[in-house]
Design a protein around this motif. Structure first.
Motif, PDB file in Angstrom:
ATOM      1  N   UNK A  18       8.075   8.696   1.444  1.00  0.00           N
ATOM      2  CA  UNK A  18       9.344   8.965   0.748  1.00  0.00           C
ATOM      3  C   UNK A  18      10.290   8.204   1.523  1.00  0.00           C
ATOM      4  N   UNK A  19      10.977   7.397   0.604  1.00  0.00           N
ATOM      5  CA  UNK A  19      12.252   6.758   1.246  1.00  0.00           C
ATOM      6  C   UNK A  19      11.703   5.379   1.901  1.00  0.00           C
ATOM      7  N   UNK A  20      10.473   4.849   2.046  1.00  0.00           N
ATOM      8  CA  UNK A  20      10.120   3.712   2.479  1.00  0.00           C
ATOM      9  C   UNK A  20      10.092   2.593   1.511  1.00  0.00           C
ATOM     10  N   UNK A  21      10.622   1.448   1.925  1.00  0.00           N
ATOM     11  CA  UNK A  21      10.526   0.334   1.062  1.00  0.00           C
ATOM     12  C   UNK A  21       8.902  -0.167   1.098  1.00  0.00           C
ATOM     13  N   UNK A  22       8.677  -0.412  -0.188  1.00  0.00           N
ATOM     14  CA  UNK A  22       6.985  -1.099  -0.425  1.00  0.00           C
ATOM     15  C   UNK A  22       6.882  -2.454   0.309  1.00  0.00           C
ATOM     16  N   UNK A  23       7.816  -3.265   0.220  1.00  0.00           N
ATOM     17  CA  UNK A  23       7.574  -4.810   0.690  1.00  0.00           C
ATOM     18  C   UNK A  23       7.503  -4.629   2.239  1.00  0.00           C
ATOM     19  N   UNK A  24       8.454  -3.757   2.849  1.00  0.00           N
ATOM     20  CA  UNK A  24       8.643  -3.717   4.177  1.00  0.00           C
ATOM     21  C   UNK A  24       7.304  -3.115   4.762  1.00  0.00           C
ATOM     22  N   UNK A  25       6.776  -2.049   4.047  1.00  0.00           N
ATOM     23  CA  UNK A  25       5.598  -1.273   4.479  1.00  0.00           C
ATOM     24  C   UNK A  25       4.477  -2.417   4.473  1.00  0.00           C
ATOM     25  N   UNK A  26       4.345  -2.970   3.264  1.00  0.00           N
ATOM     26  CA  UNK A  26       3.385  -4.127   3.278  1.00  0.00           C
ATOM     27  C   UNK A  26       3.448  -5.185   4.511  1.00  0.00           C
ATOM     28  N   UNK A  27       4.703  -5.662   4.831  1.00  0.00           N
ATOM     29  CA  UNK A  27       4.870  -6.564   6.068  1.00  0.00           C
ATOM     30  C   UNK A  27       4.616  -5.932   6.923  1.00  0.00           C
ATOM     31  N   UNK A  28       4.723  -4.815   7.484  1.00  0.00           N
ATOM     32  CA  UNK A  28       4.263  -3.960   8.762  1.00  0.00           C
ATOM     33  C   UNK A  28       2.641  -4.052   8.756  1.00  0.00           C
ATOM     34  N   UNK A  29       2.286  -3.550   7.584  1.00  0.00           N
ATOM     35  CA  UNK A  29       0.726  -3.632   7.695  1.00  0.00           C
ATOM     36  C   UNK A  29      -0.079  -4.625   7.915  1.00  0.00           C
ATOM     37  N   UNK A  30       0.582  -5.803   7.289  1.00  0.00           N
ATOM     38  CA  UNK A  30       0.060  -7.124   7.557  1.00  0.00           C
ATOM     39  C   UNK A  30       0.247  -7.641   8.986  1.00  0.00           C
ATOM     40  N   UNK A  31       1.257  -7.165   9.797  1.00  0.00           N
ATOM     41  CA  UNK A  31       1.177  -7.300  11.107  1.00  0.00           C
ATOM     42  C   UNK A  31       0.304  -6.619  11.893  1.00  0.00           C
ATOM     43  N   UNK A  32       0.059  -5.434  11.460  1.00  0.00           N
ATOM     44  CA  UNK A  32      -0.922  -4.692  12.216  1.00  0.00           C
ATOM     45  C   UNK A  32      -2.332  -4.995  11.896  1.00  0.00           C
ATOM     46  N   UNK A  33      -2.708  -5.384  10.915  1.00  0.00           N
ATOM     47  CA  UNK A  33      -4.028  -6.014  10.591  1.00  0.00           C
ATOM     48  C   UNK A  33      -4.394  -7.411  10.650  1.00  0.00           C
ATOM     49  N   UNK A  34      -3.100  -8.159  11.053  1.00  0.00           N
ATOM     50  CA  UNK A  34      -3.287  -9.446  11.261  1.00  0.00           C
ATOM     51  C   UNK A  34      -3.782 -10.313   9.995  1.00  0.00           C
ATOM     52  N   UNK A  35      -3.275  -9.755   8.703  1.00  0.00           N
ATOM     53  CA  UNK A  35      -3.897 -10.290   7.753  1.00  0.00           C
ATOM     54  C   UNK A  35      -2.523 -10.787   6.901  1.00  0.00           C
ATOM     55  N   UNK A  36      -2.672 -11.800   5.737  1.00  0.00           N
ATOM     56  CA  UNK A  36      -1.421 -12.212   5.075  1.00  0.00           C
ATOM     57  C   UNK A  36      -1.163 -10.993   4.165  1.00  0.00           C
ATOM     58  N   UNK A  37       0.093 -10.968   3.549  1.00  0.00           N
ATOM     59  CA  UNK A  37       0.904 -10.074   2.698  1.00  0.00           C
ATOM     60  C   UNK A  37       0.237  -9.821   1.435  1.00  0.00           C
ATOM     61  N   UNK A  38      -0.487 -11.139   1.031  1.00  0.00           N
ATOM     62  CA  UNK A  38      -1.121 -11.145  -0.280  1.00  0.00           C
ATOM     63  C   UNK A  38      -2.610 -10.015  -0.151  1.00  0.00           C
ATOM     64  N   UNK A  39      -3.249 -10.338   0.822  1.00  0.00           N
ATOM     65  CA  UNK A  39      -4.428  -9.374   1.106  1.00  0.00           C
ATOM     66  C   UNK A  39      -4.038  -7.988   1.224  1.00  0.00           C
ATOM     67  N   UNK A  40      -3.043  -7.633   1.846  1.00  0.00           N
ATOM     68  CA  UNK A  40      -2.625  -6.424   2.221  1.00  0.00           C
ATOM     69  C   UNK A  40      -2.173  -5.555   0.845  1.00  0.00           C
ATOM     70  N   UNK A  41      -1.334  -6.665  -0.089  1.00  0.00           N
ATOM     71  CA  UNK A  41      -0.935  -6.056  -1.360  1.00  0.00           C
ATOM     72  C   UNK A  41      -1.913  -5.534  -2.136  1.00  0.00           C
ATOM     73  N   UNK A  42      -3.088  -6.331  -1.906  1.00  0.00           N
ATOM     74  CA  UNK A  42      -4.365  -5.953  -2.965  1.00  0.00           C
ATOM     75  C   UNK A  42      -4.733  -4.138  -2.447  1.00  0.00           C
ATOM     76  N   UNK A  43      -4.376  -3.726  -1.351  1.00  0.00           N
ATOM     77  CA  UNK A  43      -4.552  -2.506  -1.093  1.00  0.00           C
ATOM     78  C   UNK A  43      -3.892  -1.449  -1.829  1.00  0.00           C
ATOM     79  N   UNK A  44      -2.860  -1.908  -2.350  1.00  0.00           N
ATOM     80  CA  UNK A  44      -1.847  -0.784  -3.129  1.00  0.00           C
ATOM     81  C   UNK A  44      -2.234  -1.049  -4.687  1.00  0.00           C
TER      82      UNK A  44
END
Length: 71
Positions: A18-44
């Motif tokens: 709650x209170x988190x921005x979806x796009x920011x979370x996607x960007x953080x996960x992309x950095x964490x997993x070293x994947x592009x944001x499009x790949x991370x977006x598919x997780x959602x």
């Protein structure tokens, strides 16, 4: 790990805190997993998805903490 050692998997449900921005979370996960944001977006886009498996407990905990920290 040996045959008797338990293994763990990381199950991603596509939810954010709650209170988190979806796009920011996607960007953080992309950095964490070293994947592009499009790949991370598919997780959602659907239901729960296994993103890592065959992990020992300490490694699984590190992933859990890092993912939770991303939002």
């Amino acid at each position: 790990m040996t045959m008797g050692d338990p293994s763990f998997r990381i199950l991603f449900e596509g939810k954010i805190k709650d209170g988190e921005d979806l796009e920011k979370v996607k960007a953080k996960l992309a950095r964490l997993f070293k994947k592009d944001e499009a790949k991370i977006a598919s997780l959602f886009g659907g239901g729960p998805m296994v993103i890592r498996k065959g992990l020992d407990y300490p490694t699984a905990q590190k992933y859990k903490i890092a993912i939770e920290g991303a939002g």
